[in-house]
Structure formats: structure tokens, C-alpha cells
Write an enzyme that holds these catalytic residues in place. Structure first.
Site, PDB file in Angstrom:
ATOM      1  N   GLN A 170       0.720  -1.041   0.135  1.00  0.00           N
ATOM      2  CA  GLN A 170      -0.023   0.046  -0.012  1.00  0.00           C
ATOM      3  C   GLN A 170       0.972   1.269  -0.005  1.00  0.00           C
ATOM      4  O   GLN A 170       0.348   2.274   0.055  1.00  0.00           O
ATOM      5  CB  GLN A 170      -0.869   0.131   1.101  1.00  0.00           C
ATOM      6  CG  GLN A 170      -1.927  -1.212   1.266  1.00  0.00           C
ATOM      7  CD  GLN A 170      -2.603  -1.225   2.610  1.00  0.00           C
ATOM      8  OE1 GLN A 170      -2.521  -0.353   3.379  1.00  0.00           O
ATOM      9  NE2 GLN A 170      -3.394  -2.243   2.681  1.00  0.00           N
ATOM     10  N   HIS A 198      -0.927   0.129   5.797  1.00  0.00           N
ATOM     11  CA  HIS A 198      -1.537   0.921   6.608  1.00  0.00           C
ATOM     12  C   HIS A 198      -0.665   2.089   6.857  1.00  0.00           C
ATOM     13  O   HIS A 198      -0.234   2.319   8.268  1.00  0.00           O
ATOM     14  CB  HIS A 198      -1.749   0.409   7.955  1.00  0.00           C
ATOM     15  CG  HIS A 198      -3.093  -0.842   7.972  1.00  0.00           C
ATOM     16  ND1 HIS A 198      -3.287  -1.479   9.015  1.00  0.00           N
ATOM     17  CD2 HIS A 198      -3.598  -1.350   6.837  1.00  0.00           C
ATOM     18  CE1 HIS A 198      -4.281  -2.213   8.713  1.00  0.00           C
ATOM     19  NE2 HIS A 198      -4.514  -2.051   7.180  1.00  0.00           N
ATOM     20  N   GLU A 229     -14.593   4.115  10.173  1.00  0.00           N
ATOM     21  CA  GLU A 229     -15.329   5.184  11.003  1.00  0.00           C
ATOM     22  C   GLU A 229     -15.126   6.685  10.652  1.00  0.00           C
ATOM     23  O   GLU A 229     -14.113   6.667   9.625  1.00  0.00           O
ATOM     24  CB  GLU A 229     -14.408   5.234  12.514  1.00  0.00           C
ATOM     25  CG  GLU A 229     -14.497   3.837  13.261  1.00  0.00           C
ATOM     26  CD  GLU A 229     -13.811   3.936  14.503  1.00  0.00           C
ATOM     27  OE1 GLU A 229     -13.919   2.999  15.278  1.00  0.00           O
ATOM     28  OE2 GLU A 229     -13.049   5.027  14.692  1.00  0.00           O
ATOM     29  N   TYR A 244     -10.978 -10.798  10.298  1.00  0.00           N
ATOM     30  CA  TYR A 244     -11.284 -11.127   8.963  1.00  0.00           C
ATOM     31  C   TYR A 244     -11.680 -12.745   8.971  1.00  0.00           C
ATOM     32  O   TYR A 244     -12.623 -12.885   8.041  1.00  0.00           O
ATOM     33  CB  TYR A 244     -10.227 -11.023   7.740  1.00  0.00           C
ATOM     34  CG  TYR A 244      -9.845  -9.448   7.762  1.00  0.00           C
ATOM     35  CD1 TYR A 244     -10.610  -8.760   6.737  1.00  0.00           C
ATOM     36  CD2 TYR A 244      -8.628  -8.742   8.257  1.00  0.00           C
ATOM     37  CE1 TYR A 244     -10.540  -7.346   6.617  1.00  0.00           C
ATOM     38  CE2 TYR A 244      -8.322  -7.561   7.905  1.00  0.00           C
ATOM     39  CZ  TYR A 244      -9.249  -6.625   7.171  1.00  0.00           C
ATOM     40  OH  TYR A 244      -8.872  -5.438   6.954  1.00  0.00           O
TER      41      TYR A 244
END
Length: 378
Positions: A91, A155, A248, A269
Site C-alpha cells: 500500500q 496502513h 469510522e 477477517y
């Protein structure tokens, strides 16, 4: 890594407890039609962020490391020179692009990105240079999250804003190692607050705590990938990824612990619960999504082109591939609406342009910049 607790001021404690009062069940989303997406530019390789310069030029980051120019509505073939080397793995890559609020005078341009660190690892960094006519000169890192260095390649967070007081906010994810988010001796899983030159403000909530990182403004975050300033209060709000459920929207306040992974509306998960949904001392989200939409990119609508939308929060959705709109009354989420569900586009960024139109970036090896034409009503 142990969870650490700090004694807040009375005002902060009251605000935190108000946030901990409890969140209602998630809203029932409604699908809406009538919003038209028109391609402005195509042929972008996994675009991540969009910025509008005061002279009319637009800039787009591509996660692979290129900063692309859009001049007079046309995508230039040659990327901007002087961009730092990025770690484009997992990522990681080139993230946000942000002109300084006084860009017209100082030409300062900020970039956040995944920077190489350690033995084959990467971390989140932010720096700035002087931009003019396709060249980024004198680029220097202002902050590198050395404590968040890992080879997990996920992340990173990476969103940045500068508020009206000149403070720079940077989001950093938990780097796929959730215990980091409750450990203030490192930067993972937090929102940082810096001066626009990278210095640490003396009134940051953890300044003076020898065991904590002074750059931290809030913590207990998983992976915030949307960040925007509220049009009335000027405060930063963010959206962040949960695991299986529990994405959120949070109002980012000084010294507040947003709970990950102690509290979450998401699950592992593979099914089991992770933590509690509510617990004293940890702030509840203003809104959460279950199942996950994978939010990324975020903007508050202020344009009169979209009647009835002012103050609403728009987020891109990477997983459920739509444009998400949440209508707030103050701090209370009242309605959730979903647009462009039929297109199947992973939406990476959402911005409001100087012309008042909303613009989207689609996350794809053949990504596009889209302009949104308002629906007739609501």
C-alpha cells in the site's frame, strides 16, 4: 507494547467522555441516482491525491511515485521533476499533495509518501519543496516517522491538511501491527500535529511526557486515509479503515484515544470479535460503516452547486465502490447516501474544486479524474 494512559485536563476529559457516551447503530444507507460523473482526464496510473493551484494548474499524485500535471485541462506527458524516491510496495507509494495556504506567495508544495527505512522497510514521511513550472526544487523532509518503520507495507495513512492557524496534520496508520495504536512511544496509529515547517508545537497534548512522542495529537487509529477541515469549526475530521466492518468517521481532538484495537465495531477477517464496542476512556466514532466500505479521500461540501449538501461529508469507497455521503446535524450523523454504485469504480480521492464542482480520482492502473454534475435535488 503496553497501552498507556495519560491524565487529561478537565476540559479534555469532558470532551473525551462526551465522545465515549456511545454510538447509535449504523445508519441504513440509501442508494441515490442522478449524479453524473464526466471524465476530465484519463490514463492515470493508480492516482492517489488531487490538488488545485491558484494559477489554474492541477496536480495529481500517482502511487507509483509520479506527480502529474494537468494544465488547461490536459494531462502533460512529463511528470514533475524533483519528487522524492518512494517505496511503491504493497500500500506504499506517493500519497498526498498539498499546496501551502500561501502558495501564491511562497510556492511551497507538500508531499507525503512511503519512505525507505531500516533493512528493507518503509515508513510515512512528509516534506516540502518549491514548485514552479513542472519542477519541485529544494525538497526536504519535514518529518519522518522513524518509529513506524516496518516491512509490513500496509496502513501508512498519509493524508495531510494545514488548518487556518498554520498547523500541519498528518495521519499515520498502525502499519498492520495493531498494538502500535495504543503505544504513544511511537507514531503508528496516530494523527500528528506539526508547525508547517515540521517543528513540534509546544501545546501538543503529549509535550513534556518523556515516554511519548511529542508530535502526537490523537491516537488509537487504524488506518486514516481521509482528512478534511470542518467548514465551520476548522477542526480536522477523518475517515479510517476498520477491519471486517467498523470503518469510522472521527472528529480529531487533542489528546483523545479513538480506541483501536481496544474498541471497534469491526471483527477479525476470519470472524471473531477483536475488542469491545464501547469502553470508558475511549472515544466513540461519529459514524461507522458495517460492513466496511473502505473509505479513502474525504471532503466537506461547501459549494452552492450542490443544494442541500453544505456541511455533508463525502468519502470515496474502495471496497463497495461508490461515493459516500453522510449528512450531519452538528456532531450527529443523520443520513447516509450512496452514489455512482453502478460504475464499479474504486474511489481514492474526493475534492471540491475552485469552480465549486466535486472531483473524484478512481483507483486503477487506468485511473481517471471525474467531475460530478449535481443531481436535481437532495
Amino acid at each position: 507494547m503496553p497501552s498507556r494512559c495519560h491524565a487529561p485536563s478537565l476540559a479534555l476529559f469532558a470532551a473525551l467522555m462526551a465522545g465515549c457516551a456511545g454510538a447509535d447503530a449504523p445508519l441504513t444507507p440509501q442508494e441515490r441516482t442522478g449524479l453524473t460523473a464526466t471524465p476530465v482526464v484519463e490514463g492515470l496510473a493508480q492516482p492517489w491525491s488531487l490538488a488545485f493551484l491558484p494559477d489554474g494548474e492541477w496536480l495529481v499524485t500517482e502511487r507509483g511515485g509520479a506527480l502529474r500535471r494537468i494544465v488547461d485541462g490536459q494531462l502533460r506527458d512529463t511528470p514533475v521533476t524533483g519528487v522524492p524516491a518512494v517505496v511503491a510496495q504493497g500500500q506504499g507509494g506517493l500519497f498526498d499533495v498539498l499546496p501551502h495556504p500561501r502558495f501564491a506567495d511562497n510556492r511551497q508544495l507538500y508531499l507525503s509518501y512511503a519512505k525507505a527505512c531500516g533493512d528493507g522497510g518503509a515508513t510515512t514521511a512528509v516534506g516540502r519543496g518549491v514548485y514552479r513550472d513542472g519542477e519541485l526544487r529544494e525538497f526536504q523532509d519535514l518529518f519522518v516517522a522513524e518509529s513506524a518503520c516496518t516491512d509490513t507495507a500496509k496502513h501508512f495513512g498519509g493524508r495531510i491538511v494545514i488548518d487556518d492557524d498554520g498547523y500541519l496534520f498528518l495521519t499515520i496508520g498502525d502499519r498492520g501491527q495493531r498494538e502500535r495504536a495504543q503505544d504513544n512511544s511511537e507514531h503508528g496509529g496516530s494523527v500528528l500535529r506539526l508547525h508547517d515547517d515540521g517543528r513540534v508545537p509546544e501545546d501538543n497534548p503529549l509535550v513534556g511526557d518523556a515516554e511519548a512522542r511529542p508530535e502526537i495529537w490523537s491516537w488509537g487509529h487504524r488506518n486514516p486515509q481521509g482528512l478534511a477541515l470542518h467548514p465551520d469549526s476548522g477542526e480536522p475530521w477523518l475517515n479510517e479503515h476498520g477491519p471486517r466492518g467498523g470503518d469510522e468517521i472521527n472528529r480529531v481532538e487533542a489528546g483523545v484515544n479513538y480506541g483501536w484495537p481496544v474498541i471497534t465495531y469491526g471483527r477479525e477477517y476470519y470472524g471473531p470479535s477483536i475488542g469491545q464496542e464501547k469502553k470508558d476512556g475511549y472515544a466513540q466514532p461519529l459514524h461507522y460503516w458495517t460492513p466496511s466500505i473502505a473509505p479513502s479521500g474525504m471532503v466537506f461540501v461547501t459549494s452552492e452547486r450542490y443544494p442541500g449538501w453544505r456541511g455533508d461529508v463525502l468519502s470515496g469507497a474502495l471496497k463497495l465502490t461508490h461515493l459516500n455521503r453522510v449528512r450531519f446535524d452538528g456532531l450527529e450523523a443523520e443520513e447516509e447516501l450512496r452514489y455512482l454504485t453502478d460504475r464499479g469504480d474504486r474511489i481514492r480521492d474526493v475534492r471540491q474544486g475552485p469552480d465549486g464542482h466535486l472531483y473524484l480520482l478512481t483507483d486503477s492502473p487506468r485511473g481517471a479524474l471525474l467531475r460530478l454534475t449535481p443531481p436535481e435535488a437532495g
